[in-house]
Scaffold this active site. Sequence first.
Site, short mmCIF file in Angstrom:
data_model
loop_
_atom_site.label_atom_id
_atom_site.label_comp_id
_atom_site.label_asym_id
_atom_site.label_seq_id
_atom_site.Cartn_x
_atom_site.Cartn_y
_atom_site.Cartn_z
N GLY A 95 -21.83 46.09 51.02
CA GLY A 95 -20.72 46.80 50.39
C GLY A 95 -20.43 46.16 49.04
O GLY A 95 -20.65 44.96 48.86
N GLN A 151 -16.38 44.27 41.14
CA GLN A 151 -17.31 43.14 41.29
C GLN A 151 -18.44 43.17 40.26
O GLN A 151 -19.18 42.19 40.11
CB GLN A 151 -17.90 43.12 42.71
CG GLN A 151 -16.86 42.80 43.77
CD GLN A 151 -17.48 42.79 45.15
OE1 GLN A 151 -17.57 43.83 45.80
NE2 GLN A 151 -17.95 41.64 45.60
N CYS A 173 -18.86 37.65 50.93
CA CYS A 173 -18.58 38.50 49.78
C CYS A 173 -19.56 38.14 48.66
O CYS A 173 -19.80 36.96 48.43
CB CYS A 173 -17.14 38.25 49.31
SG CYS A 173 -16.66 39.25 47.89
N LEU A 174 -20.11 39.16 48.02
CA LEU A 174 -21.09 38.90 46.96
C LEU A 174 -20.45 38.15 45.79
O LEU A 174 -21.16 37.53 45.00
CB LEU A 174 -21.74 40.20 46.48
CG LEU A 174 -22.54 40.94 47.56
CD1 LEU A 174 -23.16 42.21 47.00
CD2 LEU A 174 -23.60 40.05 48.18
N HIS A 201 -12.48 45.57 53.61
CA HIS A 201 -12.86 44.48 52.70
C HIS A 201 -13.01 45.02 51.27
O HIS A 201 -12.49 44.43 50.32
CB HIS A 201 -14.18 43.88 53.20
CG HIS A 201 -14.78 42.81 52.32
ND1 HIS A 201 -15.01 41.53 52.75
CD2 HIS A 201 -15.21 42.85 51.03
CE1 HIS A 201 -15.54 40.82 51.76
NE2 HIS A 201 -15.68 41.61 50.70
N GLU A 202 -13.71 46.16 51.13
CA GLU A 202 -13.97 46.70 49.79
C GLU A 202 -12.70 47.31 49.18
O GLU A 202 -12.47 47.18 47.97
CB GLU A 202 -15.10 47.74 49.82
CG GLU A 202 -16.43 47.25 50.39
CD GLU A 202 -16.95 45.97 49.77
OE1 GLU A 202 -16.60 45.67 48.61
OE2 GLU A 202 -17.71 45.25 50.44
N HIS A 246 -10.63 44.82 47.52
CA HIS A 246 -11.09 44.45 46.18
C HIS A 246 -10.41 45.30 45.10
O HIS A 246 -10.15 44.83 44.00
CB HIS A 246 -12.61 44.66 46.05
CG HIS A 246 -13.44 43.50 46.49
ND1 HIS A 246 -13.39 42.26 45.88
CD2 HIS A 246 -14.38 43.39 47.47
CE1 HIS A 246 -14.26 41.45 46.47
NE2 HIS A 246 -14.87 42.10 47.45
NI NI Z 1 -16.38 41.33 48.72
#
Ligand code: NI
Length: 192
Positions: free
Chosen positions: A62, A67, A110-111, A152-153, A156
């Site tokens: 995701g 990001q 998380c990326l 989660h997304e 963000h």
């Molecule tokens: Ni993340």
Amino acid sequence: MFCPVDAFHWTSYLGAMSIKPLIILPDPILRLGSKPVERVDAPLLKLADDMLETMYDAPGIGLAAIQVGEPLRMLVIDLAKEDETPAPQLFVNPEILATSDERSVYEEGCLSIPDYYAEVERPATVRVKYVDRDGKVMEMEADGLLATCLQHEIDHLDGVLFIDHISKLKRDMVVKKFKKLAKDRQPARMVG
Ligand code: NI
């Protein structure tokens, strides 16, 4: 979001797209609130495809636009496993309409916070309203990993990170570590 179990290799089926640099903790960009998308048009879909390529390359399951430095309320998710056909999904202006009282726990990553994982408890089921690739308003009930990934997304988009859902002690340790890593990456400054 990165899930070590479900990570799969990037496959080249999506054609000409580009990998964008990921914004990494403690970059303050990650704390910005994102703005609603006004229309689903060609540049927006190009951004979505670039986000997918960036996510597959990482690899992750995701990714929110912020990001890659774009403060727009959109995110991509693909939960297909390595040996499955890719199943990319685009969520534009996603909104959580309802959450279950029942909760579930997943180990999240998380990326934007590479190589750090922690268990996070969230509602097990969510009802989400969003706009799809064709500009159509959709509603979806999600559970399991998809429910966690969506939450989660969507976090963000409001500048919230998964480490905000863990203990302050653990969060402070992670932030401190990433601040140090960022400092070490900076070239030495000239003095005088
Ligand atoms: Ni993340």
